[in-house]
Scaffold this active site. Structure first.
Site, PDB file in Angstrom:
ATOM      1  N   CYS A 156     -19.501   6.876   8.804  1.00 44.33           N
ATOM      2  CA  CYS A 156     -19.273   5.774   9.748  1.00 44.33           C
ATOM      3  C   CYS A 156     -19.969   5.980  11.078  1.00 44.33           C
ATOM      4  CB  CYS A 156     -17.787   5.566   9.982  1.00 44.33           C
ATOM      5  SG  CYS A 156     -17.055   4.709   8.600  1.00 44.33           S
TER       6      CYS A 156
HETATM    7  N1  CO8 Z   1      -0.851  -4.475  -0.289  1.00 44.43           N
HETATM    8  C1  CO8 Z   1       0.462  -4.327  -0.035  1.00 44.43           C
HETATM    9  N2  CO8 Z   1       1.031  -3.163   0.299  1.00 44.43           N
HETATM   10  C2  CO8 Z   1       0.217  -2.084   0.368  1.00 44.43           C
HETATM   11  C3  CO8 Z   1      -1.155  -2.154   0.120  1.00 44.43           C
HETATM   12  C4  CO8 Z   1      -1.690  -3.407  -0.226  1.00 44.43           C
HETATM   13  N3  CO8 Z   1      -3.013  -3.575  -0.464  1.00 44.43           N
HETATM   14  N4  CO8 Z   1      -1.699  -0.926   0.281  1.00 44.43           N
HETATM   15  C5  CO8 Z   1      -0.696  -0.104   0.629  1.00 44.43           C
HETATM   16  N5  CO8 Z   1       0.482  -0.813   0.673  1.00 44.43           N
HETATM   17  C6  CO8 Z   1       1.810  -0.294   0.988  1.00 44.43           C
HETATM   18  C7  CO8 Z   1       1.947   1.184   0.702  1.00 44.43           C
HETATM   19  O1  CO8 Z   1       2.244   1.436  -0.639  1.00 44.43           O
HETATM   20  C8  CO8 Z   1       3.077   1.548   1.625  1.00 44.43           C
HETATM   21  O2  CO8 Z   1       4.302   1.152   1.024  1.00 44.43           O
HETATM   22  P1  CO8 Z   1       5.471   2.218   0.787  1.00 44.43           P
HETATM   23  O3  CO8 Z   1       5.804   2.731   2.171  1.00 44.43           O
HETATM   24  O4  CO8 Z   1       6.535   1.427   0.137  1.00 44.43           O
HETATM   25  O5  CO8 Z   1       4.860   3.288  -0.074  1.00 44.43           O
HETATM   26  C9  CO8 Z   1       2.883   0.647   2.828  1.00 44.43           C
HETATM   27  O6  CO8 Z   1       2.082  -0.451   2.378  1.00 44.43           O
HETATM   28  C10 CO8 Z   1       2.196   1.329   3.977  1.00 44.43           C
HETATM   29  O7  CO8 Z   1       1.010   1.999   3.468  1.00 44.43           O
HETATM   30  P2  CO8 Z   1       0.094   2.894   4.367  1.00 44.43           P
HETATM   31  O8  CO8 Z   1       0.939   3.879   5.091  1.00 44.43           O
HETATM   32  O9  CO8 Z   1      -1.024   3.434   3.530  1.00 44.43           O
HETATM   33  O10 CO8 Z   1      -0.479   1.768   5.339  1.00 44.43           O
HETATM   34  P3  CO8 Z   1      -1.090   1.907   6.763  1.00 44.43           P
HETATM   35  O11 CO8 Z   1      -0.276   1.119   7.693  1.00 44.43           O
HETATM   36  O12 CO8 Z   1      -1.428   3.323   7.124  1.00 44.43           O
HETATM   37  O13 CO8 Z   1      -2.483   1.115   6.587  1.00 44.43           O
HETATM   38  C11 CO8 Z   1      -4.806   1.616   6.342  1.00 44.43           C
HETATM   39  C12 CO8 Z   1      -3.430   1.584   5.679  1.00 44.43           C
HETATM   40  C13 CO8 Z   1      -5.201   0.185   6.677  1.00 44.43           C
HETATM   41  C14 CO8 Z   1      -5.812   2.202   5.360  1.00 44.43           C
HETATM   42  C15 CO8 Z   1      -4.730   2.434   7.633  1.00 44.43           C
HETATM   43  O14 CO8 Z   1      -4.092   3.660   7.405  1.00 44.43           O
HETATM   44  C16 CO8 Z   1      -6.082   2.732   8.225  1.00 44.43           C
HETATM   45  O15 CO8 Z   1      -6.896   1.853   8.475  1.00 44.43           O
HETATM   46  N6  CO8 Z   1      -6.344   3.985   8.530  1.00 44.43           N
HETATM   47  C17 CO8 Z   1      -7.596   4.398   9.149  1.00 44.43           C
HETATM   48  C18 CO8 Z   1      -8.631   4.374   8.120  1.00 44.43           C
HETATM   49  C19 CO8 Z   1      -9.994   4.629   8.654  1.00 44.43           C
HETATM   50  O16 CO8 Z   1     -10.347   4.411   9.766  1.00 44.43           O
HETATM   51  N7  CO8 Z   1     -10.807   5.091   7.798  1.00 44.43           N
HETATM   52  C20 CO8 Z   1     -12.136   5.280   8.117  1.00 44.43           C
HETATM   53  C21 CO8 Z   1     -12.817   5.058   6.866  1.00 44.43           C
HETATM   54  S1  CO8 Z   1     -14.403   4.493   7.054  1.00 44.43           S
HETATM   55  C22 CO8 Z   1     -15.502   5.818   7.141  1.00 44.43           C
HETATM   56  O17 CO8 Z   1     -15.333   6.823   7.730  1.00 44.43           O
HETATM   57  C23 CO8 Z   1     -16.739   5.664   6.368  1.00 44.43           C
HETATM   58  C24 CO8 Z   1     -16.611   6.301   5.070  1.00 44.43           C
HETATM   59  C25 CO8 Z   1     -17.734   5.879   4.254  1.00 44.43           C
HETATM   60  C26 CO8 Z   1     -17.551   4.506   3.736  1.00 44.43           C
HETATM   61  C27 CO8 Z   1     -18.295   4.338   2.498  1.00 44.43           C
HETATM   62  C28 CO8 Z   1     -18.280   2.921   1.994  1.00 44.43           C
HETATM   63  C29 CO8 Z   1     -17.371   2.680   0.886  1.00 44.43           C
END
Ligand code: CO8
Length: 373
Positions: A156
């Site tokens: 990223c």
């Molecule tokens: N729909 C409904 N519910 C969901 C879904 C969904 N799609 N997904 C998860 N849930 C549920 C989970 O199961 C969980 O439920 P429970 O508590 O009952 O188990 C609840 O929602 C909460 O889940 P999370 O704790 O996982 O949710 P978050 O609030 O943490 O949100 C995110 C998830 C959006 C992923 C968030 O954590 C986030 O954005 N984190 C930062 C991520 C980030 O910045 N990553 C950088 C990646 S990009 C990068 O570096 C480049 C890499 C290379 C990319 C290559 C291209 C592919």
């Protein structure tokens, strides 16, 4: 040594985008079918049923509403769940080069330049379509640039790390005008059977033209650049050239994007805010000197936490805009696409910060100032 300016930026997007509703409908149809097929194992407690995805969760957790994609049909087709890419003959432009060339030409056209005015091309993106020849050299050839081209990759932070390389090369007199191009074709790298990540990424290409400031053109003076990395496995892909030789062979899922999103959120936000504030202080700048932060576009909640720490106060949306609603996460391109979309209202002397963060971990911060001719 000459100072360096950003002269212009340019963008390519695929013609079609996918809404959250379309993506969720497709995932849920796949999950329902999978649960039916595995009903016995689920009942015996050998496997967990797949839970449905939801539009509300995606928008609240990430701020993402849609994403551009090279092939929506292939992604949404529940028997395929990946974009379809036609192989091209070796004498045709590859997909990444084609996207990159459109972004570069857009950037050149905006300031009346031609490819032959460029003497360096850096193609920097999360993944490269092939190992060699470099995509940058293919783009260099397609636009008729002179000098050199090379590929590089820092997930990223790909664009900001490349911008620093371009700035240093121009400062040292190794080139006069360099294009940094970031074609992020991310949708083929996503696991559309994974509810946690199926919504995260979109496809885009962005280009930045940098040149010597002493040529006297208007643009954005680069005040300072800084890079930082710290090893983490919390965002990972195991795809690589050794895969075909591995025994036992890996599961295909392991070669796609995986992350521990919560850990990333918790660890990266303070790291980025501290780095920005330290960099700012080292440059004798203050938070209120910043008209705008063009932050990496992974998650709107992350950006809120970081921007609040940096400004030390509540801030208006326009001070740290997001483009996630339209583009989703575009990996290395995000902060620069945000800069491209949100810089028209700057007056001479106003300053801002371009900042990327992501896998590695990696952080890149670049302070810029609007300058007139
Ligand atoms: N729909 C409904 N519910 C969901 C879904 C969904 N799609 N997904 C998860 N849930 C549920 C989970 O199961 C969980 O439920 P429970 O508590 O009952 O188990 C609840 O929602 C909460 O889940 P999370 O704790 O996982 O949710 P978050 O609030 O943490 O949100 C995110 C998830 C959006 C992923 C968030 O954590 C986030 O954005 N984190 C930062 C991520 C980030 O910045 N990553 C950088 C990646 S990009 C990068 O570096 C480049 C890499 C290379 C990319 C290559 C291209 C592919």
């Amino acid at each position: 040594m000459s100072d360096v300016i950003i002269r212009s930026t340019g963008l390519w997007t695929p013609p079609h985008s996918i809404s959250n509703a379309q993506l969720v409908e497709s995932y849920n149809a796949y999950a329902a079918r999978w649960n039916e097929e595995h009903a016995g194992e689920i009942e015996r407690g050998e496997r967990e049923a797949k839970r449905p995805s939801s539009v509300e969760f995606i928008e609240k957790a990430s701020g993402i509403k849609s994403r551009y994609a090279i092939d929506p049909d292939g992604i949404l087709d529940t028997s395929r769940l990946r974009p379809k890419v036609e192989p091209r003959p070796d004498d045709a432009l590859c997909l990444m080069a084609e996207a990159g060339v459109v972004a570069v030409k857009d950037a050149l056209d905006r300031v009346g330049l031609d490819g032959s005015d460029v003497d360096g091309v850096i193609c920097s993106a999360t993944s490269m379509q092939r190992t060699y020849p470099c995509i940058a050299i293919e783009i260099q050839d397609a636009i008729g640039a002179t000098g050199f081209g090379f590929d590089m990759s820092v997930a990223c932070s790909s664009a900001t790390f490349a911008l620093q390389q371009a700035v240093n090369a121009i400062r040292c007199g190794q080139a006069n005008r360099i294009v940094v191009v970031t074609p992020e074709i991310t949708t083929p790298q996503l696991n559309y059977t994974d509810r946690d990540s199926h919504f995260i990424f979109g496809d885009v290409a962005v280009a930045v033209i940098l040149e010597r400031a002493d040529w006297g053109n208007p643009g954005w003076k680069i005040l300072s650049t800084r890079l930082k990395t710290q090893y983490s496995n919390n965002i990972r892909s195991n795809q690589g050239f050794l895969n075909r030789c591995e025994e036992p062979a890996r599961d295909e899922d392991e070669m796609l994007f995986v992350q521990n999103g919560r850990r990333v959120f918790k660890e990266v936000c303070p790291m980025v805010a501290e780095m920005i504030l330290q960099h700012m202080s080292d440059c004798s700048l203050k938070p209120d000197d910043m008209k705008r932060l063009w932050l990496h576009q992974a998650n709107s909640n992350m950006n809120r936490v970081i921007a609040q720490k940096v400004f030390g106060r509540e801030y208006a949306d326009g001070e740290a805009p997001t483009i996630l609603d339209e583009f989703a996460n575009t990996a290395g391109a995000g902060s620069v696409v945000c800069f491209h979309r949100h810089n028209d209202d700057f007056e001479t002397g106003e300053k801002g910060l371009i900042c990327s963060f992501g896998a590695g971990y990696s952080v890149g911060s670049i302070f810029v100032e609007r300058i007139a001719a």
